[in-house]
Write a protein that holds these residues in place. Structure first.
Motif, PDB file in Angstrom:
ATOM      1  N   MET A 148      70.525-156.186 -18.876  1.00  0.00           N
ATOM      2  CA  MET A 148      71.360-157.028 -19.724  1.00  0.00           C
ATOM      3  C   MET A 148      72.643-157.407 -18.995  1.00  0.00           C
ATOM      4  N   VAL A 149      72.985-158.672 -18.967  1.00  0.00           N
ATOM      5  CA  VAL A 149      74.204-159.227 -18.412  1.00  0.00           C
ATOM      6  C   VAL A 149      74.248-159.160 -16.882  1.00  0.00           C
ATOM      7  N   LYS A 150      73.234-158.556 -16.268  1.00  0.00           N
ATOM      8  CA  LYS A 150      73.276-158.349 -14.822  1.00  0.00           C
ATOM      9  C   LYS A 150      73.272-159.650 -14.040  1.00  0.00           C
ATOM     10  N   ASP A 151      72.667-160.698 -14.594  1.00  0.00           N
ATOM     11  CA  ASP A 151      72.581-161.957 -13.871  1.00  0.00           C
ATOM     12  C   ASP A 151      73.741-162.900 -14.184  1.00  0.00           C
ATOM     13  N   GLU A 152      74.756-162.434 -14.920  1.00  0.00           N
ATOM     14  CA  GLU A 152      75.884-163.289 -15.290  1.00  0.00           C
ATOM     15  C   GLU A 152      77.206-162.568 -15.023  1.00  0.00           C
ATOM     16  N   ARG A 153      78.192-163.359 -14.579  1.00  0.00           N
ATOM     17  CA  ARG A 153      79.525-162.788 -14.351  1.00  0.00           C
ATOM     18  C   ARG A 153      80.340-162.842 -15.647  1.00  0.00           C
ATOM     19  N   VAL A 154      80.856-161.673 -16.030  1.00  0.00           N
ATOM     20  CA  VAL A 154      81.669-161.547 -17.232  1.00  0.00           C
ATOM     21  C   VAL A 154      83.105-161.267 -16.788  1.00  0.00           C
ATOM     22  N   VAL A 155      84.017-162.158 -17.160  1.00  0.00           N
ATOM     23  CA  VAL A 155      85.405-162.038 -16.715  1.00  0.00           C
ATOM     24  C   VAL A 155      86.333-162.135 -17.930  1.00  0.00           C
ATOM     25  N   ALA A 156      87.240-161.168 -18.049  1.00  0.00           N
ATOM     26  CA  ALA A 156      88.240-161.186 -19.118  1.00  0.00           C
ATOM     27  C   ALA A 156      89.514-161.847 -18.611  1.00  0.00           C
ATOM     28  N   PHE A 157      90.003-162.836 -19.353  1.00  0.00           N
ATOM     29  CA  PHE A 157      91.227-163.558 -18.997  1.00  0.00           C
ATOM     30  C   PHE A 157      92.313-163.229 -20.028  1.00  0.00           C
ATOM     31  N   ILE A 158      93.350-162.531 -19.578  1.00  0.00           N
ATOM     32  CA  ILE A 158      94.466-162.171 -20.451  1.00  0.00           C
ATOM     33  C   ILE A 158      95.497-163.294 -20.406  1.00  0.00           C
ATOM     34  N   VAL A 159      95.688-163.963 -21.529  1.00  0.00           N
ATOM     35  CA  VAL A 159      96.621-165.088 -21.609  1.00  0.00           C
ATOM     36  C   VAL A 159      98.037-164.551 -21.788  1.00  0.00           C
ATOM     37  N   ALA A 160      98.921-164.864 -20.840  1.00  0.00           N
ATOM     38  CA  ALA A 160     100.284-164.321 -20.914  1.00  0.00           C
ATOM     39  C   ALA A 160     101.301-165.292 -20.327  1.00  0.00           C
ATOM     40  N   ARG A 161     102.413-165.443 -21.053  1.00  0.00           N
ATOM     41  CA  ARG A 161     103.597-166.173 -20.575  1.00  0.00           C
ATOM     42  C   ARG A 161     104.818-165.411 -21.042  1.00  0.00           C
ATOM     43  N   LEU A 162     105.808-165.281 -20.180  1.00  0.00           N
ATOM     44  CA  LEU A 162     106.990-164.501 -20.518  1.00  0.00           C
ATOM     45  C   LEU A 162     108.123-165.356 -21.076  1.00  0.00           C
ATOM     46  N   SER A 163     107.875-166.651 -21.264  1.00  0.00           N
ATOM     47  CA  SER A 163     108.922-167.552 -21.761  1.00  0.00           C
ATOM     48  C   SER A 163     108.716-167.920 -23.227  1.00  0.00           C
ATOM     49  N   SER A 164     108.107-167.026 -23.984  1.00  0.00           N
ATOM     50  CA  SER A 164     107.884-167.263 -25.411  1.00  0.00           C
ATOM     51  C   SER A 164     109.199-167.589 -26.111  1.00  0.00           C
ATOM     52  N   SER A 165     109.180-168.570 -27.010  1.00  0.00           N
ATOM     53  CA  SER A 165     110.425-169.018 -27.644  1.00  0.00           C
ATOM     54  C   SER A 165     110.900-168.060 -28.734  1.00  0.00           C
ATOM     55  N   ARG A 166     109.982-167.332 -29.365  1.00  0.00           N
ATOM     56  CA  ARG A 166     110.398-166.426 -30.440  1.00  0.00           C
ATOM     57  C   ARG A 166     110.670-165.005 -29.942  1.00  0.00           C
ATOM     58  N   LEU A 167     109.970-164.585 -28.884  1.00  0.00           N
ATOM     59  CA  LEU A 167     110.177-163.243 -28.345  1.00  0.00           C
ATOM     60  C   LEU A 167     109.975-163.285 -26.828  1.00  0.00           C
ATOM     61  N   PRO A 168     111.017-163.684 -26.099  1.00  0.00           N
ATOM     62  CA  PRO A 168     110.903-163.772 -24.638  1.00  0.00           C
ATOM     63  C   PRO A 168     110.513-162.427 -24.018  1.00  0.00           C
ATOM     64  N   ASN A 169     109.725-162.498 -22.947  1.00  0.00           N
ATOM     65  CA  ASN A 169     109.270-161.301 -22.231  1.00  0.00           C
ATOM     66  C   ASN A 169     108.468-160.359 -23.118  1.00  0.00           C
ATOM     67  N   LYS A 170     107.822-160.921 -24.140  1.00  0.00           N
ATOM     68  CA  LYS A 170     107.180-160.050 -25.129  1.00  0.00           C
ATOM     69  C   LYS A 170     106.104-159.157 -24.517  1.00  0.00           C
ATOM     70  N   HIS A 171     105.414-159.630 -23.495  1.00  0.00           N
ATOM     71  CA  HIS A 171     104.356-158.818 -22.898  1.00  0.00           C
ATOM     72  C   HIS A 171     104.914-157.596 -22.179  1.00  0.00           C
ATOM     73  N   LEU A 172     106.204-157.622 -21.865  1.00  0.00           N
ATOM     74  CA  LEU A 172     106.846-156.495 -21.184  1.00  0.00           C
ATOM     75  C   LEU A 172     107.630-155.619 -22.151  1.00  0.00           C
ATOM     76  N   LYS A 173     107.629-155.977 -23.446  1.00  0.00           N
ATOM     77  CA  LYS A 173     108.295-155.151 -24.446  1.00  0.00           C
ATOM     78  C   LYS A 173     107.500-153.857 -24.639  1.00  0.00           C
ATOM     79  N   THR A 174     108.213-152.814 -25.011  1.00  0.00           N
ATOM     80  CA  THR A 174     107.602-151.489 -25.126  1.00  0.00           C
ATOM     81  C   THR A 174     107.088-151.219 -26.535  1.00  0.00           C
TER      82      THR A 174
END
Length: 319
Positions: free
Chosen positions: A1-27
């Protein structure tokens, strides 16, 4: 199963969010939000690669070090910064993803098991374009924003998304033009249908909510994960009041931005309080000042700092 296909996860991230800047780096608790996202996505089976998909902005440079730290890949998109559809489609082509997984970087509570099950479903039926979640009693389960697609789905959506609002979000045209796509779903465990609450982090209120959940679980000696979080919210529903009134921006909404210009620290807390409530209503907030003490105060509060005074809908001045 899935051996003949490439499965790639893409994490969508930008640190210039207008409501919470740098949110991906917040703790959240003892880790940054993006650390939690990567931690959980690494537990998904069948992945050939994990890629942080970001944009060519100076603000995003810290993500280069995040990728190195976690030994994941980085896609640096040089197109329009708000073109999420174009960014992800180009990333999927570059990384030769047959089954691209869209991972919203501001939704850290990923339940790996349901992602794995959707990969298994789409891989056993190559006619499918997208696998989501089934409703139960008219309600979708509480889950982080993770989508399981075929690359051809993204490529067609890229061609069909002919308006800015269709390109700024996570492939909304797939749902709007469902007649053109083969879509299926899986049912989740019953517990995930018992709570209907936002678990994305777009504002300081959302961040406070996540930390309250983390602290509540820690006090019980339980791990911070989606199932334990839902069980805690069933036991302590009052926690959901922290961010219950945060507005989820619709794809047809025009973004609103507000600028606070502070000349001194006097009355600054009043403006911070107003900014807190505005962000919950969907307004992007920035502060502007030429005073070093005020700038440091703004940074400590977690708000973004404007480099200039252009491009805002209205301005509030502290004299």
């Amino acid at each position: 199963m899935v051996k003949d296909e490439r499965v790639v996860a893409f994490i969508v991230a930008r640190l210039s969010s207008s409501r919470l800047p740098n949110k991906h780096l917040k703790t959240i608790g003892d880790r940054r939000m993006i650390d939690w996202t990567i931690h959980f996505i690494k537990q998904v089976k069948y992945l050939d690669d994990i890629v942080i998909a970001t944009v060519d902005e100076e603000d995003n440079r810290p993500l280069i070090d995040v990728a190195k730290e976690h030994k994941v890949k980085l896609f640096w998109y040089r197109g329009e910064v708000s073109d999420v559809v174009g960014r992800l489609t180009k990333a999927a082509i570059e990384f030769e993803a047959d089954i691209p997984i869209l991972v919203s970087g501001d939704c850290p509570l990923i339940w790996p098991e349901t992602v794995t099950k959707r990969i298994e479903k789409i891989s056993t039926n190559k006619e499918l374009d997208y696998v989501g979640f089934c409703k139960k009693d008219g309600q979708y389960p509480i889950h982080s924003s993770v989508g399981v697609y075929r690359r051809r789905c993204w490529e067609l959506a890229d061609r069909l998304s002919d308006k800015p609002n269709l390109r700024e979000h996570h492939f909304p045209v797939v749902g709007l033009r469902s007649d053109l796509f083969k879509i299926d779903c899986i049912e989740c465990e019953d517990i995930f249908y018992k709570v209907n609450h936002r678990i994305s982090v777009d504002t300081l209120a959302d961040l406070e909510f996540m930390n309250a959940v983390f602290d509540g679980l820690k006090s019980k000696g339980k791990a911070f994960d989606l199932k334990n979080s839902v069980e805690l919210l069933i036991e302590k529903p009052e926690l959901m009041q922290i961010n219950a009134d945060v507005h989820q921006i619709r794809i047809d909404e025009k973004p609103k931005k507000a600028l606070f210009r502070l000349n001194s620290e006097e009355n600054a807390e009043l403006f911070f309080d107003l900014a807190y409530h505005l962000t919950k209503k969907g307004v992007g907030v920035r502060f502007y000042s030429t005073d070093k003490g005020v700038l440091e105060l703004i940074r400590n509060k977690g708000y973004g700092i404007a480099r200039d005074l252009d491009g805002f809908d209205f301005e509030i001045v502290d004299r």
